[in-house]
Design a protein around this motif. Structure first.
Motif, PDB file in Angstrom:
ATOM      1  N   LYS A  18       0.829  -1.206   0.000  1.00  0.00           N
ATOM      2  CA  LYS A  18       0.000   0.000   0.000  1.00  0.00           C
ATOM      3  C   LYS A  18       0.866   1.259   0.000  1.00  0.00           C
ATOM      4  O   LYS A  18       0.640   2.193  -0.784  1.00  0.00           O
ATOM      5  CB  LYS A  18      -0.917   0.002   1.221  1.00  0.00           C
ATOM      6  N   ILE A  19       1.869   1.274   0.862  1.00  0.00           N
ATOM      7  CA  ILE A  19       2.752   2.436   0.948  1.00  0.00           C
ATOM      8  C   ILE A  19       3.598   2.564  -0.309  1.00  0.00           C
ATOM      9  O   ILE A  19       3.804   3.657  -0.837  1.00  0.00           O
ATOM     10  CB  ILE A  19       3.639   2.338   2.204  1.00  0.00           C
ATOM     11  N   TYR A  31       9.671   5.451   7.374  1.00  0.00           N
ATOM     12  CA  TYR A  31       9.059   6.144   8.515  1.00  0.00           C
ATOM     13  C   TYR A  31       7.630   5.653   8.745  1.00  0.00           C
ATOM     14  O   TYR A  31       7.241   5.351   9.884  1.00  0.00           O
ATOM     15  CB  TYR A  31       9.063   7.649   8.263  1.00  0.00           C
ATOM     16  N   GLU A  32       6.856   5.551   7.671  1.00  0.00           N
ATOM     17  CA  GLU A  32       5.467   5.114   7.811  1.00  0.00           C
ATOM     18  C   GLU A  32       5.384   3.662   8.276  1.00  0.00           C
ATOM     19  O   GLU A  32       4.521   3.299   9.076  1.00  0.00           O
ATOM     20  CB  GLU A  32       4.725   5.295   6.488  1.00  0.00           C
ATOM     21  N   MET A  33       6.276   2.808   7.781  1.00  0.00           N
ATOM     22  CA  MET A  33       6.274   1.414   8.214  1.00  0.00           C
ATOM     23  C   MET A  33       6.698   1.295   9.670  1.00  0.00           C
ATOM     24  O   MET A  33       6.199   0.425  10.398  1.00  0.00           O
ATOM     25  CB  MET A  33       7.199   0.583   7.325  1.00  0.00           C
ATOM     26  N   THR A  34       7.591   2.156  10.120  1.00  0.00           N
ATOM     27  CA  THR A  34       7.992   2.145  11.530  1.00  0.00           C
ATOM     28  C   THR A  34       6.797   2.450  12.420  1.00  0.00           C
ATOM     29  O   THR A  34       6.556   1.757  13.423  1.00  0.00           O
ATOM     30  CB  THR A  34       9.116   3.168  11.786  1.00  0.00           C
ATOM     31  N   LYS A  73      11.016  -6.595  11.534  1.00  0.00           N
ATOM     32  CA  LYS A  73      10.736  -5.570  10.527  1.00  0.00           C
ATOM     33  C   LYS A  73      10.760  -4.176  11.139  1.00  0.00           C
ATOM     34  O   LYS A  73      11.190  -3.208  10.502  1.00  0.00           O
ATOM     35  CB  LYS A  73       9.371  -5.831   9.886  1.00  0.00           C
ATOM     36  N   LEU A  74      10.273  -4.054  12.366  1.00  0.00           N
ATOM     37  CA  LEU A  74      10.279  -2.752  13.043  1.00  0.00           C
ATOM     38  C   LEU A  74      11.709  -2.257  13.251  1.00  0.00           C
ATOM     39  O   LEU A  74      12.028  -1.089  12.975  1.00  0.00           O
ATOM     40  CB  LEU A  74       9.550  -2.860  14.381  1.00  0.00           C
ATOM     41  N   ILE A  75      12.574  -3.138  13.726  1.00  0.00           N
ATOM     42  CA  ILE A  75      13.984  -2.778  13.914  1.00  0.00           C
ATOM     43  C   ILE A  75      14.607  -2.374  12.576  1.00  0.00           C
ATOM     44  O   ILE A  75      15.350  -1.400  12.477  1.00  0.00           O
ATOM     45  CB  ILE A  75      14.763  -3.950  14.539  1.00  0.00           C
ATOM     46  N   TYR A  76      14.280  -3.147  11.532  1.00  0.00           N
ATOM     47  CA  TYR A  76      14.825  -2.880  10.202  1.00  0.00           C
ATOM     48  C   TYR A  76      14.409  -1.515   9.675  1.00  0.00           C
ATOM     49  O   TYR A  76      15.257  -0.698   9.276  1.00  0.00           O
ATOM     50  CB  TYR A  76      14.372  -3.982   9.240  1.00  0.00           C
ATOM     51  N   TYR A  77      13.112  -1.249   9.651  1.00  0.00           N
ATOM     52  CA  TYR A  77      12.641   0.017   9.070  1.00  0.00           C
ATOM     53  C   TYR A  77      13.105   1.219   9.898  1.00  0.00           C
ATOM     54  O   TYR A  77      13.408   2.282   9.336  1.00  0.00           O
ATOM     55  CB  TYR A  77      11.125   0.008   8.947  1.00  0.00           C
ATOM     56  N   ASN A  78      13.154   1.066  11.201  1.00  0.00           N
ATOM     57  CA  ASN A  78      13.633   2.165  12.036  1.00  0.00           C
ATOM     58  C   ASN A  78      15.108   2.450  11.746  1.00  0.00           C
ATOM     59  O   ASN A  78      15.526   3.613  11.667  1.00  0.00           O
ATOM     60  CB  ASN A  78      13.441   1.816  13.508  1.00  0.00           C
ATOM     61  N   LYS A  79      15.898   1.392  11.576  1.00  0.00           N
ATOM     62  CA  LYS A  79      17.318   1.564  11.271  1.00  0.00           C
ATOM     63  C   LYS A  79      17.500   2.193   9.887  1.00  0.00           C
ATOM     64  O   LYS A  79      18.356   3.072   9.708  1.00  0.00           O
ATOM     65  CB  LYS A  79      18.020   0.203  11.324  1.00  0.00           C
ATOM     66  N   VAL A  80      16.699   1.736   8.916  1.00  0.00           N
ATOM     67  CA  VAL A  80      16.778   2.316   7.574  1.00  0.00           C
ATOM     68  C   VAL A  80      16.460   3.807   7.611  1.00  0.00           C
ATOM     69  O   VAL A  80      17.137   4.616   6.964  1.00  0.00           O
ATOM     70  CB  VAL A  80      15.814   1.594   6.606  1.00  0.00           C
TER      71      VAL A  80
END
Length: 281
Positions: A18-19, A31-34, A73-80
């Motif tokens: 969706k994003i 950012y939105e996925m985080t 996934k949360l750790i990943y997107y936040n790190k990205v």
């Protein structure tokens, strides 16, 4: 319980699609996925707190497979997001030096905290004989000299080892992300942006369908006698159809665990071809 591994993976994937369909910058997607994953894990925690688990097997399954998918996934997107907000703005020497340093840091962290641990070898081998120790709450052994993060976790919503699985998942995702940043020849996004021709050729089915086709061709050895890797096979199709496929590894994992047919697109291809053949009879 309401949540299953298939449902969680599908829900996260649908949000990613969706994003992605909104055509935003990757930094905005991250950012939105985080935010989305943070809300999702809060919702799951609330459900666990209110309903608990019906048996030990359900608890072990949750902390070994379901929660790490969300947290990883949360750790990943936040790190990205943190990496993207700090990187140089162009593709020059500083840009590649920056991402090379990030990759070196990731490899050092992997060597120091992940790959040399007994738990990593246990998890990667697919063993389950100690799951009752690793993935049931209340079994943390402080005599093992665990990482200090253990003192910050909620003992009602973590076994500590679910966090370690999430770290393994996030590290794999980050490794792929950083490789595409420092190896532009393997970065489909950059190649696609440079293409000016063949704009009339494009993929009209889902990305999952294309990934299914890519893996089928790779697994069958139909391209170059199977002597090239999955990344190069996928790159061919990403360039041809001008569509980035993102994280192939986890897309394939979703395929293996999804409900119903695991080869739904290939099944439909066979059916469509047979119907087309019947028209000529």
């Amino acid at each position: 319980m309401e949540y299953s591994l298939q449902n969680i993976i599908l829900e996260i994937h649908n949000q990613e699609e969706k994003i992605l369909s909104q055509g935003k910058r990757f930094i905005d997607e991250a950012y939105e996925m985080t935010l989305y994953l943070q809300n999702l894990i809060f919702s799951v925690k609330k459900l666990i707190t209110e309903q608990g688990f019906s048996n030990d097997a359900e608890e072990i399954h949750f902390f070994r497979t379901i929660k790490p998918q969300i947290l990883g996934k949360l750790i990943y997107y936040n790190k990205v997001y943190r990496i993207e907000t700090s990187c140089p703005v162009n593709n020059g020497e500083m840009y590649y030096g920056y991402f090379s340093t990030q990759l070196a840091n990731l490899k050092r962290e992997y060597i120091e905290h992940i790959c040399n641990s007994d738990f990593y070898r246990y998890y990667q081998s697919g063993r389950t004989d100690k799951d009752g120790i690793f993935f049931k709450r209340g079994n943390i052994n402080y005599h093992d000299g665990l990482n200090s993060i253990v003192f910050e976790i909620d003992p009602e919503f973590s076994t500590f080892f679910d966090f370690k699985v999430a770290r393994i998942i996030s590290n794999e995702l980050l490794y792929t992300y950083l490789l595409t940043k420092i190896n532009p020849e393997e970065n489909p996004d950059m190649i696609i942006q440079k293409l000016e021709n063949s704009k009339d050729i494009f993929w009209t089915d889902s990305k999952n369908a294309l990934i299914e086709l890519v893996y089928a061709l790779y697994a069958s050895g139909a391209i170059s006698h199977g002597k090239i890797g999955i990344r190069k096979v996928s790159l061919l199709f990403q360039v041809l159809f001008r569509v980035p496929l993102g994280d192939l590894h986890h897309a394939f994992h979703r395929m293996k665990t999804r409900a119903g047919s695991r080869t739904s697109f290939l099944d439909q291809l066979k059916l469509s071809l047979e119907e087309y053949m019947d028209k000529d009879l």
